[in-house]
Design an enzyme around this catalytic site. Structure first.
Site, mmCIF file in Angstrom:
data_model
loop_
_atom_site.group_PDB
_atom_site.id
_atom_site.type_symbol
_atom_site.label_atom_id
_atom_site.label_comp_id
_atom_site.label_asym_id
_atom_site.label_seq_id
_atom_site.Cartn_x
_atom_site.Cartn_y
_atom_site.Cartn_z
ATOM 1 N N THR A 368 25.618 40.065 -19.192
ATOM 2 C CA THR A 368 26.542 39.331 -18.349
ATOM 3 C C THR A 368 25.634 38.331 -17.646
ATOM 4 O OG1 THR A 368 28.030 41.206 -18.194
ATOM 5 C CG2 THR A 368 28.023 39.735 -16.297
ATOM 6 N N SER A 439 35.567 46.761 -14.548
ATOM 7 C CA SER A 439 34.310 46.006 -14.604
ATOM 8 C C SER A 439 33.297 46.601 -13.637
ATOM 9 C CB SER A 439 34.595 44.554 -14.213
ATOM 10 O OG SER A 439 33.386 43.840 -14.081
ATOM 11 N N SER A 440 32.041 46.278 -13.880
ATOM 12 C CA SER A 440 30.985 46.623 -12.920
ATOM 13 C C SER A 440 30.461 45.388 -12.194
ATOM 14 C CB SER A 440 29.808 47.291 -13.642
ATOM 15 O OG SER A 440 30.202 48.521 -14.181
#
Ligand code: GLY
Length: 555
Positions: A368, A439-440
């Site tokens: 990401t 999500s993280s």
């Protein structure tokens, strides 16, 4: 002259020596990203009078060209904005499941999860990035839309020199090699890019030019939408023109909490990250862990136990708040935090099986990207956006030049049962049409005495959350400068598997002490790629993680 006075004299004559690697410092504005051309695009927008949101939009488009592993048009993300006047907002442009998605869509005839959520056309959820960046620019930016896309268009049309890291990454990607359009563009069908050679992306430039002319509607309702949906149909994907047209950005209240008198603004669900940061800080405050010092086995012990407890909760309670009730208040209630704190044995690791049955995902992608921006007015923006895995699903849409995400893999393919990798997630994150996967991503802004103090975030799947935690603690509790706090060796625990992951920089002595306390240790590759800004003493201090080829720059 005696030894002591010689030493004193030497000290007096020595040039001023700084003890740790220093951040980049500037008075007015700062941009920190994972990739130098993208940083330069952001700085140019700020120098031309744009605000931090304008710069964030320009950086988002530039990274889609220069950092193809994670920068994107075909993915999604979160933007946290804190305005100079004290207001704050959170833009959720996370991907969502297409209307044709269903709970068991990734189960094979044997009832086991297949690889379809990980690679190829069916892995892609409906992208949110282009709508998200346009929403931000329209509502909070000040510059003409086309001006914000201009740097990305130039980088795509004229190309840019491939860095050493990008050359390695493109060469090594087996995923890109599996899809002909990706192999052609990013690997030149086997004539791999050498560092310094130019990557030119004419199809991507044309897509960006259409978006610059017609706005995000081009991506969601125009030629790009039609061609994307047609390619989906031909290749067994699920995304339709109706899915694209129906995509909406959701503006949410940032999650707020406190730590040692600082105010933390961070990501609400469907991110699990903000809840994680606030829960772990809440558990740690009052334990006295900081007195053991950075890098000590005792401090790592306390922090790892806080991490373990949060990830046990994450597996059970977190998901898209529009589809499932997420008990945010309960998870952050001081009484609950006290209960978690008192369950930690300061001398012995708690076996994870004792905490709660279940099993969160073992591996989430590290690919990401995060960037942090502060403008001369004092507005601050933290953006984390993603294709999920490195190069997402591996699919570049023919003729359009952008990669598609594999964000469907952030759902639980089979709640309560092992997925393709033998892993399990909870019901709260089961697949449903229109739902956003958990999500993280944790873009975070910290305030001190009501004023901007820190802007921080990272990629790294679940390691995002523990990385952001460690940067905050390294500054606030261990007194590091923001660059040192960013570069400092990291560790990670996520409940299950019951392992404490350590970067190689954590000393063998500390490793041995932690093993003696009952932790199962695994030394692992580097974790996270932080992009952070600290505002202190009238200066902005920018830190790009030394683990990667990022750049902090300001004026
Ligand atoms: N796809 C990575 C995340 O959202 O956490």
């Amino acid at each position: 002259m005696g030894t002591a006075s010689t030493f004193t004299l030497l000290l007096a004559c020595a040039p001023f020596v700084l003890e740790a690697r220093q951040p980049v410092r500037a008075r007015h504005a700062m941009v920190v990203t994972r990739e130098p051309h993208a940083t330069d695009a952001g700085v140019a927008v700020l120098r031309a009078g744009g605000n931090a949101v304008d710069a964030a939009v320009a950086v988002g488009f530039a990274l889609a060209v220069t950092h193809p592993a994670a920068g994107n048009l075909g993915g999604g993300g979160f933007m946290l904005i804190r305005f100079a006047d004290g207001r704050a907002t959170f833009l959720d442009f996370r991907e969502r499941a297409p209307a044709a998605a269903s709970r068991d869509m990734y189960l094979g005839p044997d009832g086991k999860p297949t690889r379809d959520s990980i690679e190829g056309w069916r892995a892609a959820a409906v992208p949110g990035t282009v709508r998200g960046l346009e929403y931000a620019a329209r509502k909070y930016g000040s510059k003409p839309w086309a001006e914000l896309l201009a740097p990305a268009i130039r980088l795509a049309r004229e190309g840019f020199p491939v860095s050493w890291g990008l050359a390695q990454s493109l060469r090594q990607s087996k995923l890109l090699a599996r899809f002909s359009e990706s192999r052609r563009i990013f690997q030149r069908d086997g004539r791999f890019f050498e560092p310094g050679e130019r990557l030119v992306q004419p199809e991507l430039a044309a897509t960006l030019e259409r978006i610059a002319r017609h706005g995000a509607d081009e991506f969601y309702e125009g030629e790009t939408a039609r061609r994307l949906a047609a390619a989906m149909r031909e290749n067994g994907g699920l995304i339709t023109v109706e899915d694209l047209k129906a995509y909406r950005v959701i503006e949410r209240e940032p999650l707020r909490g406190r730590y040692r008198g600082l105010e933390i603004l961070t990501a609400p669900p469907p991110s699990s990250g903000g809840v994680g940061i606030l829960q772990m800080l809440g558990v740690l405050e009052g334990t006295g862990f900081e007195r053991y010092g950075a890098g000590s086995a005792a401090a790592i012990h306390w922090m790892a136990e806080a991490m373990r407890r949060f990830f046990a909760d994450r597996s059970e309670y977190l998901g898209d708040p529009d589809y499932t009730r997420v008990p945010v208040r309960g998870l952050l209630d001081p009484r609950y935090l006290a209960q978690l704190r008192s369950s930690i044995d300061p001398e012995r690791a708690t076996p994870s099986e004792r905490l709660r049955p279940g099993n969160p995902r073992q591996y989430e992608s590290a690919e990401t990207t995060h960037y942090s921006i502060v403008d001369p007015q004092g507005n601050a923006v933290a953006v984390t956006y993603t294709l999920n895995g490195g190069y997402g699903s591996g699919v570049t849409v023919p003729g359009l030049g952008f990669l598609l995400n594999n964000e469907m893999d952030d759902f639980a393919a089979k709640p309560g049962f092992p997925n393709y990798y033998g892993l399990v997630q909870g019901e709260a994150n089961a697949i449903a049409p229109g739902k956003r996967p958990l999500s993280s991503m944790t873009p975070t802004i910290v305030l001190r005495d009501g004023r901007l103090y820190m802007v921080v975030g990272s990629p790294g799947g679940p390691r995002i959350i523990t990385t952001v935690l460690q940067v905050i603690v390294n500054v606030v509790d261990f007194g590091m400068n923001i660059q040192e706090a960013t570069d400092w060796p990291r560790f990670h625990h996520q409940w299950l598997p019951d392992k404490l992951y350590l970067e190689p920089g954590i000393s063998p002595d500390t490793r041995a002490l932690l093993a003696a306390r009952g932790f199962a240790i695994e030394v692992t590759r580097s974790m996270g790629e932080v992009a952070a800004v600290l505002a202190e003493g009238g200066w902005l201090h920018g830190a790009a993680d030394s683990r990667v080829e990022g750049k902090a720059a300001g004026f």
